[in-house]
Design a protein around this motif. Structure first.
Motif, PDB file in Angstrom:
ATOM      1  N   SER A 107       0.886  -1.036  -0.041  1.00 47.36           N
ATOM      2  CA  SER A 107       0.022  -0.076  -0.064  1.00 47.36           C
ATOM      3  C   SER A 107       0.816   1.205   0.184  1.00 47.36           C
ATOM      4  O   SER A 107       2.031   1.157   0.266  1.00 47.36           O
ATOM      5  CB  SER A 107      -0.848  -0.123   1.096  1.00 47.36           C
ATOM      6  OG  SER A 107      -0.149   0.020   2.466  1.00 47.36           O
ATOM      7  N   GLY A 108       0.313   2.518  -0.334  1.00 50.96           N
ATOM      8  CA  GLY A 108       0.991   3.521  -0.218  1.00 50.96           C
ATOM      9  C   GLY A 108       0.087   4.714   0.467  1.00 50.96           C
ATOM     10  O   GLY A 108      -0.951   4.385   1.125  1.00 50.96           O
ATOM     11  N   HIS A 109       0.254   5.871  -0.135  1.00 48.00           N
ATOM     12  CA  HIS A 109      -0.350   7.089   0.427  1.00 48.00           C
ATOM     13  C   HIS A 109      -2.047   7.064   0.218  1.00 48.00           C
ATOM     14  O   HIS A 109      -2.676   7.524   0.885  1.00 48.00           O
ATOM     15  CB  HIS A 109       0.187   8.400  -0.039  1.00 48.00           C
ATOM     16  CG  HIS A 109       1.547   8.678   0.395  1.00 48.00           C
ATOM     17  ND1 HIS A 109       2.738   8.313  -0.106  1.00 48.00           N
ATOM     18  CD2 HIS A 109       1.974   9.383   1.726  1.00 48.00           C
ATOM     19  CE1 HIS A 109       3.682   8.871   0.400  1.00 48.00           C
ATOM     20  NE2 HIS A 109       3.475   9.295   1.613  1.00 48.00           N
ATOM     21  N   VAL A 110      -2.381   6.394  -0.985  1.00 49.63           N
ATOM     22  CA  VAL A 110      -3.665   6.564  -1.316  1.00 49.63           C
ATOM     23  C   VAL A 110      -4.507   5.725  -0.263  1.00 49.63           C
ATOM     24  O   VAL A 110      -5.401   5.954   0.158  1.00 49.63           O
ATOM     25  CB  VAL A 110      -3.970   6.039  -2.676  1.00 49.63           C
ATOM     26  CG1 VAL A 110      -5.292   5.674  -3.109  1.00 49.63           C
ATOM     27  CG2 VAL A 110      -3.338   7.157  -3.836  1.00 49.63           C
ATOM     28  N   GLU A 111      -3.804   4.463  -0.143  1.00 49.92           N
ATOM     29  CA  GLU A 111      -4.458   3.568   0.979  1.00 49.92           C
ATOM     30  C   GLU A 111      -4.293   4.020   2.273  1.00 49.92           C
ATOM     31  O   GLU A 111      -5.435   3.817   3.122  1.00 49.92           O
ATOM     32  CB  GLU A 111      -3.729   2.305   0.743  1.00 49.92           C
ATOM     33  CG  GLU A 111      -3.815   1.404  -0.574  1.00 49.92           C
ATOM     34  CD  GLU A 111      -2.952   2.239  -1.664  1.00 49.92           C
ATOM     35  OE1 GLU A 111      -3.544   2.172  -2.812  1.00 49.92           O
ATOM     36  OE2 GLU A 111      -1.932   2.615  -1.345  1.00 49.92           O
ATOM     37  N   LEU A 112      -3.189   4.724   2.592  1.00 49.60           N
ATOM     38  CA  LEU A 112      -3.422   5.300   4.021  1.00 49.60           C
ATOM     39  C   LEU A 112      -4.513   6.233   4.123  1.00 49.60           C
ATOM     40  O   LEU A 112      -5.173   6.333   5.067  1.00 49.60           O
ATOM     41  CB  LEU A 112      -2.071   6.029   4.228  1.00 49.60           C
ATOM     42  CG  LEU A 112      -1.963   7.009   5.659  1.00 49.60           C
ATOM     43  CD1 LEU A 112      -2.164   6.000   6.788  1.00 49.60           C
ATOM     44  CD2 LEU A 112      -0.571   7.765   5.547  1.00 49.60           C
ATOM     45  N   GLN A 113      -4.769   7.181   3.186  1.00 51.70           N
ATOM     46  CA  GLN A 113      -5.932   8.026   3.222  1.00 51.70           C
ATOM     47  C   GLN A 113      -7.236   7.375   3.234  1.00 51.70           C
ATOM     48  O   GLN A 113      -8.277   7.650   4.137  1.00 51.70           O
ATOM     49  CB  GLN A 113      -5.696   9.080   2.136  1.00 51.70           C
ATOM     50  CG  GLN A 113      -4.873  10.448   2.403  1.00 51.70           C
ATOM     51  CD  GLN A 113      -5.093  10.763   3.563  1.00 51.70           C
ATOM     52  OE1 GLN A 113      -6.221  11.275   3.869  1.00 51.70           O
ATOM     53  NE2 GLN A 113      -3.971  11.311   4.285  1.00 51.70           N
ATOM     54  N   ALA A 114      -7.435   6.439   2.323  1.00 52.19           N
ATOM     55  CA  ALA A 114      -8.604   5.585   2.300  1.00 52.19           C
ATOM     56  C   ALA A 114      -8.745   4.781   3.610  1.00 52.19           C
ATOM     57  O   ALA A 114     -10.010   4.975   3.825  1.00 52.19           O
ATOM     58  CB  ALA A 114      -8.642   4.606   1.245  1.00 52.19           C
ATOM     59  N   ALA A 115      -7.947   4.229   3.989  1.00 49.17           N
ATOM     60  CA  ALA A 115      -8.181   3.577   5.265  1.00 49.17           C
ATOM     61  C   ALA A 115      -8.549   4.384   6.337  1.00 49.17           C
ATOM     62  O   ALA A 115      -9.396   3.965   7.416  1.00 49.17           O
ATOM     63  CB  ALA A 115      -6.679   2.803   5.690  1.00 49.17           C
ATOM     64  N   SER A 116      -7.956   5.528   6.735  1.00 46.28           N
ATOM     65  CA  SER A 116      -8.316   6.655   7.530  1.00 46.28           C
ATOM     66  C   SER A 116      -9.871   6.853   7.464  1.00 46.28           C
ATOM     67  O   SER A 116     -10.664   6.941   8.528  1.00 46.28           O
ATOM     68  CB  SER A 116      -7.500   7.900   7.186  1.00 46.28           C
ATOM     69  OG  SER A 116      -8.024   8.746   8.384  1.00 46.28           O
ATOM     70  N   LEU A 117     -10.048   7.126   6.288  1.00 45.29           N
ATOM     71  CA  LEU A 117     -11.519   7.677   6.069  1.00 45.29           C
ATOM     72  C   LEU A 117     -12.384   6.256   6.331  1.00 45.29           C
ATOM     73  O   LEU A 117     -13.756   6.718   6.822  1.00 45.29           O
ATOM     74  CB  LEU A 117     -11.709   8.353   4.584  1.00 45.29           C
ATOM     75  CG  LEU A 117     -11.045   9.496   4.341  1.00 45.29           C
ATOM     76  CD1 LEU A 117     -10.978   9.988   3.133  1.00 45.29           C
ATOM     77  CD2 LEU A 117     -11.491  10.756   5.395  1.00 45.29           C
TER      78      LEU A 117
END
Length: 148
Positions: A107-117
């Motif tokens: 995963s990367g930054h996109v998945e980090l943001q999506a996981a948070s949301l």
């Protein structure tokens, strides 16, 4: 975080920062985490480690990583307009989404943001030798902060 499974890993296939012998190099990170009341707990380093750490923090069981990968990929798919601009140009959004749905893809930054949301949690990723990464999408009084 709960203790991870012990598996024999071919260190030739690991990035340089995950190879055996790096344990003594992380004493500085360990000291920083101690100040925060946190500790390092290994999760299985198999390309699912972000989702394993997420599952461990939210459910106490890294083996539920597939549930969190599916949740994050579904959130990205359902919010295409939010995430598509951040997908690499040479990869179509649908290709990217299918690839991220497969076990073992990092995963990367996109998945980090999506996981948070998707989990309604603020997330801090502590990294050895680099600044921490944050997905701070919610007021500190309305959502928990998890540390990976």
């Amino acid at each position: 975080m709960a203790e991870g499974k012990h598996q024999k890993i071919n260190s030739d296939k690991l990035p340089h920062w995950k190879k055996p012998g790096r344990e003594r190099d992380i004493s500085e990170l360990r000291a920083e985490l101690d100040v925060l009341g946190l500790k390092i707990v290994q999760v299985t380093p198999d390309g699912n480690c972000f989702f394993r750490a997420l599952a461990d923090q939210l459910e106490g069981n890294e083996d539920k990583h597939e549930k969190y990968r599916n949740m994050v990929v579904r959130f990205i798919k359902n919010n295409r307009e939010m995430f598509e601009p951040f997908v690499e140009d040479e990869v179509s959004f649908d290709e990217y989404r299918r690839s991220m749905g497969q076990e073992g893809n990092w995963s990367g930054h996109v998945e980090l943001q999506a996981a948070s949301l998707a989990t309604h949690c603020n997330i801090c990723i502590h990294r050895h030798g680099s600044p921490s990464l944050y997905a701070q999408n919610f007021d500190v009084h309305e959502a928990p902060q998890i540390h990976l």
